[in-house]
Design a protein around this motif. Structure first.
Motif, PDB file in Angstrom:
ATOM      1  N   ALA A   1      16.964 -15.994  -0.372  1.00 31.90           N
ATOM      2  CA  ALA A   1      16.051 -15.818  -1.505  1.00 31.90           C
ATOM      3  C   ALA A   1      14.851 -15.004  -1.035  1.00 31.90           C
ATOM      4  O   ALA A   1      14.096 -15.435  -0.166  1.00 31.90           O
ATOM      5  N   ILE A   2      14.667 -13.821  -1.609  1.00 31.97           N
ATOM      6  CA  ILE A   2      13.714 -12.833  -1.097  1.00 31.97           C
ATOM      7  C   ILE A   2      12.285 -13.163  -1.537  1.00 31.97           C
ATOM      8  O   ILE A   2      12.014 -13.359  -2.719  1.00 31.97           O
ATOM      9  N   THR A   3      11.362 -13.184  -0.554  1.00 35.08           N
ATOM     10  CA  THR A   3       9.986 -13.588  -0.822  1.00 35.08           C
ATOM     11  C   THR A   3       8.955 -12.493  -0.580  1.00 35.08           C
ATOM     12  O   THR A   3       7.792 -12.651  -0.980  1.00 35.08           O
ATOM     13  N   SER A   4       9.312 -11.397   0.083  1.00 41.48           N
ATOM     14  CA  SER A   4       8.376 -10.302   0.319  1.00 41.48           C
ATOM     15  C   SER A   4       9.151  -9.112   0.859  1.00 41.48           C
ATOM     16  O   SER A   4      10.307  -9.251   1.289  1.00 41.48           O
ATOM     17  N   ALA A   5       8.510  -7.941   0.844  1.00 38.90           N
ATOM     18  CA  ALA A   5       9.150  -6.724   1.347  1.00 38.90           C
ATOM     19  C   ALA A   5       8.103  -5.824   1.989  1.00 38.90           C
ATOM     20  O   ALA A   5       6.911  -5.899   1.675  1.00 38.90           O
ATOM     21  N   ALA A   6       8.570  -4.962   2.888  1.00 40.60           N
ATOM     22  CA  ALA A   6       7.699  -3.976   3.533  1.00 40.60           C
ATOM     23  C   ALA A   6       8.545  -2.771   3.911  1.00 40.60           C
ATOM     24  O   ALA A   6       9.762  -2.879   4.106  1.00 40.60           O
ATOM     25  N   ILE A   7       7.904  -1.609   4.036  1.00 41.24           N
ATOM     26  CA  ILE A   7       8.613  -0.379   4.378  1.00 41.24           C
ATOM     27  C   ILE A   7       7.854   0.318   5.509  1.00 41.24           C
ATOM     28  O   ILE A   7       6.621   0.267   5.572  1.00 41.24           O
ATOM     29  N   ASN A   8       8.600   0.965   6.420  1.00 43.02           N
ATOM     30  CA  ASN A   8       7.966   1.700   7.515  1.00 43.02           C
ATOM     31  C   ASN A   8       8.177   3.197   7.347  1.00 43.02           C
ATOM     32  O   ASN A   8       8.799   3.649   6.377  1.00 43.02           O
ATOM     33  N   SER A   9       7.683   3.979   8.287  1.00 48.40           N
ATOM     34  CA  SER A   9       7.756   5.432   8.178  1.00 48.40           C
ATOM     35  C   SER A   9       9.158   5.974   8.413  1.00 48.40           C
ATOM     36  O   SER A   9       9.426   7.146   8.131  1.00 48.40           O
ATOM     37  N   LYS A  10      10.054   5.128   8.908  1.00 45.30           N
ATOM     38  CA  LYS A  10      11.434   5.543   9.144  1.00 45.30           C
ATOM     39  C   LYS A  10      12.328   5.255   7.942  1.00 45.30           C
ATOM     40  O   LYS A  10      13.548   5.346   8.031  1.00 45.30           O
ATOM     41  N   ASN A  11      11.712   4.891   6.830  1.00 48.09           N
ATOM     42  CA  ASN A  11      12.452   4.613   5.602  1.00 48.09           C
ATOM     43  C   ASN A  11      13.326   3.368   5.736  1.00 48.09           C
ATOM     44  O   ASN A  11      14.371   3.258   5.107  1.00 48.09           O
ATOM     45  N   GLN A  12      12.888   2.434   6.538  1.00 50.55           N
ATOM     46  CA  GLN A  12      13.546   1.136   6.639  1.00 50.55           C
ATOM     47  C   GLN A  12      12.737   0.126   5.838  1.00 50.55           C
ATOM     48  O   GLN A  12      11.511   0.088   5.937  1.00 50.55           O
ATOM     49  N   ILE A  13      13.435  -0.669   5.051  1.00 55.80           N
ATOM     50  CA  ILE A  13      12.787  -1.707   4.260  1.00 55.80           C
ATOM     51  C   ILE A  13      13.185  -3.059   4.827  1.00 55.80           C
ATOM     52  O   ILE A  13      14.372  -3.316   5.080  1.00 55.80           O
TER      53      ILE A  13
ATOM     54  N   SER B   1       0.839  -1.195   0.000  1.00 56.72           N
ATOM     55  CA  SER B   1       0.000   0.000   0.000  1.00 56.72           C
ATOM     56  C   SER B   1       0.869   1.238   0.000  1.00 56.72           C
ATOM     57  O   SER B   1       2.053   1.183   0.359  1.00 56.72           O
ATOM     58  N   ASP B   2       0.289   2.371  -0.406  1.00 58.05           N
ATOM     59  CA  ASP B   2       1.008   3.640  -0.328  1.00 58.05           C
ATOM     60  C   ASP B   2       0.552   4.402   0.919  1.00 58.05           C
ATOM     61  O   ASP B   2      -0.247   3.894   1.723  1.00 58.05           O
ATOM     62  N   LYS B   3       1.039   5.613   1.084  1.00 56.44           N
ATOM     63  CA  LYS B   3       0.737   6.386   2.292  1.00 56.44           C
ATOM     64  C   LYS B   3      -0.737   6.760   2.394  1.00 56.44           C
ATOM     65  O   LYS B   3      -1.227   7.084   3.480  1.00 56.44           O
ATOM     66  N   ASN B   4      -1.438   6.711   1.271  1.00 56.67           N
ATOM     67  CA  ASN B   4      -2.861   7.042   1.268  1.00 56.67           C
ATOM     68  C   ASN B   4      -3.759   5.822   1.424  1.00 56.67           C
ATOM     69  O   ASN B   4      -4.984   5.940   1.388  1.00 56.67           O
ATOM     70  N   GLY B   5      -3.134   4.661   1.596  1.00 55.15           N
ATOM     71  CA  GLY B   5      -3.912   3.445   1.784  1.00 55.15           C
ATOM     72  C   GLY B   5      -4.323   2.740   0.516  1.00 55.15           C
ATOM     73  O   GLY B   5      -5.043   1.732   0.572  1.00 55.15           O
ATOM     74  N   ASN B   6      -3.906   3.228  -0.663  1.00 54.32           N
ATOM     75  CA  ASN B   6      -4.203   2.543  -1.914  1.00 54.32           C
ATOM     76  C   ASN B   6      -3.456   1.216  -1.974  1.00 54.32           C
ATOM     77  O   ASN B   6      -2.298   1.129  -1.552  1.00 54.32           O
ATOM     78  N   LEU B   7      -4.097   0.200  -2.525  1.00 55.56           N
ATOM     79  CA  LEU B   7      -3.517  -1.132  -2.583  1.00 55.56           C
ATOM     80  C   LEU B   7      -3.012  -1.459  -3.989  1.00 55.56           C
ATOM     81  O   LEU B   7      -3.654  -1.136  -4.991  1.00 55.56           O
ATOM     82  N   TYR B   8      -1.872  -2.139  -4.030  1.00 58.86           N
ATOM     83  CA  TYR B   8      -1.234  -2.535  -5.287  1.00 58.86           C
ATOM     84  C   TYR B   8      -0.835  -4.010  -5.200  1.00 58.86           C
ATOM     85  O   TYR B   8      -0.305  -4.455  -4.183  1.00 58.86           O
ATOM     86  N   ILE B   9      -1.070  -4.727  -6.281  1.00 60.59           N
ATOM     87  CA  ILE B   9      -0.707  -6.139  -6.357  1.00 60.59           C
ATOM     88  C   ILE B   9       0.377  -6.309  -7.409  1.00 60.59           C
ATOM     89  O   ILE B   9       0.246  -5.833  -8.540  1.00 60.59           O
ATOM     90  N   GLY B  10       1.438  -7.002  -7.044  1.00 61.88           N
ATOM     91  CA  GLY B  10       2.527  -7.289  -7.970  1.00 61.88           C
ATOM     92  C   GLY B  10       2.290  -8.599  -8.700  1.00 61.88           C
ATOM     93  O   GLY B  10       2.446  -9.686  -8.125  1.00 61.88           O
TER      94      GLY B  10
END
Length: 289
Positions: free
Chosen positions: A211-223, A93-102
């Motif tokens: 082997a990378i299976t998912s990702a997430a980001i927080n408000s501190k710019n950490q992935i 999701s983005d900062k506005n809560g919109n959802l995206y599927i890869g």
């Protein structure tokens, strides 16, 4: 003297661009078991109020987004009408809560219909939704479909949205696996784009480690990058250059087919794994030190 020692250790870590290792005393805590029908969860995201966990499955499954409450009860089955699930591998999701599927799963490194779709999903009361934006792309550095097996670096199961761009982290399926992965950048807008290569990095260990299976980001710019056995915290990167990023590896002391991660808050993760026989099929909570 103690202050000098602590400062010296901090400077040593912050100046070293290579991967770091961390041993954590925290444990992976099972929050709940996933509904039996969700055997192959490949991505999770949160609603803006964090009361609903949105989950997707990968290739061979329906073009559905499933809503779970925070106790694991399935409260929504939302059909995405005007698309197919070629190989949905992550949701963000983005900062506005919109959802995206890869829709960019690419096990054999030969797909040429890679895309990211934005969906109009606002409530667990919806029975269906539609794609309201489609971003198609190809990788800047890929010229052969598939390339030589020693260069199978174009599968992807992990992405985040940041400041109007998508950042993709590829999954290494090369013969002679060495933990190398690529980072690509794509604008968050409708159209067809060349995904720009902005990083080539390496995680330590075997396939289950790196082997990378998912990702997430927080408000501190950490992935956070997820693998079967570890999480990897990425920081210190530039928007157009990840090669100088610092990567902190944290062992989860738990090996399963973990496929999905999201930040509950800046220091807390929710992680989901696939069900295999009598193992897995859970959502876990993990607190970062």
């Amino acid at each position: 003297m103690l202050r000098i020692i602590i400062l010296g250790v901090f400077l040593l870590w912050s100046c070293n661009p290579k991967s770091q290792n961390s041993s954590s005393s925290d444990v992976l805590k099972t929050e709940f078991s996933l509904p039996k029908k969700l055997k192959e969860v490949s991505g999770i995201a949160l609603s803006p109020d964090k009361k609903i966990i949105w989950a997707i499955e990968d290739a061979g499954n329906k073009n559905m987004v499933y809503g779970l409450d925070r106790g694991g009860k399935q409260v929504a089955d939302v059909l995405v009408e005007n698309t197919e699930n070629n190989d949905w591998e992550d949701i963000t999701s983005d900062k506005n809560g919109n959802l995206y599927i890869g829709d960019f799963g690419n096990n054999d490194n030969d797909r040429q219909n890679l895309s990211i779709i934005k969906i109009d999903l606002k409530s667990e009361n919806q029975k269906s939704t539609k794609v309201i934006q489609k971003t198609t792309f190809h990788y800047e550095s890929q010229t052969d479909f598939p390339p030589k097996k020693s260069n199978w670096l174009y599968d992807c199961e992990a992405f985040v949205e940041k400041d109007g761009y998508f950042y993709l982290f590829t999954k290494n399926r090369s013969k002679g696996f060495d933990g190398t992965f690529l980072v690509f950048k794509i604008p968050n807008k409708a159209g067809d784009f060349e995904a720009k290569l902005i990083g080539r990095l390496k995680l330590e260990g075997t396939y289950d480690d790196a082997a990378i299976t998912s990702a997430a980001i927080n408000s501190k710019n950490q992935i956070v990058l997820l693998t079967h056995k570890n999480i990897h915290i990425v920081s210190g990167f530039g928007n157009d250059n990840f090669n100088s990023a610092k990567i902190l590896k944290i062992s989860l002391n738990h090996n399963s087919q973990k496929e999905a991660v999201v930040f509950l808050d800046d220091k807390t993760l929710l992680i989901a794994d696939e069900r295999s026989k009598k193992e897995g099929g859970n959502v876990y909570k993990y607190s970062l030190q």
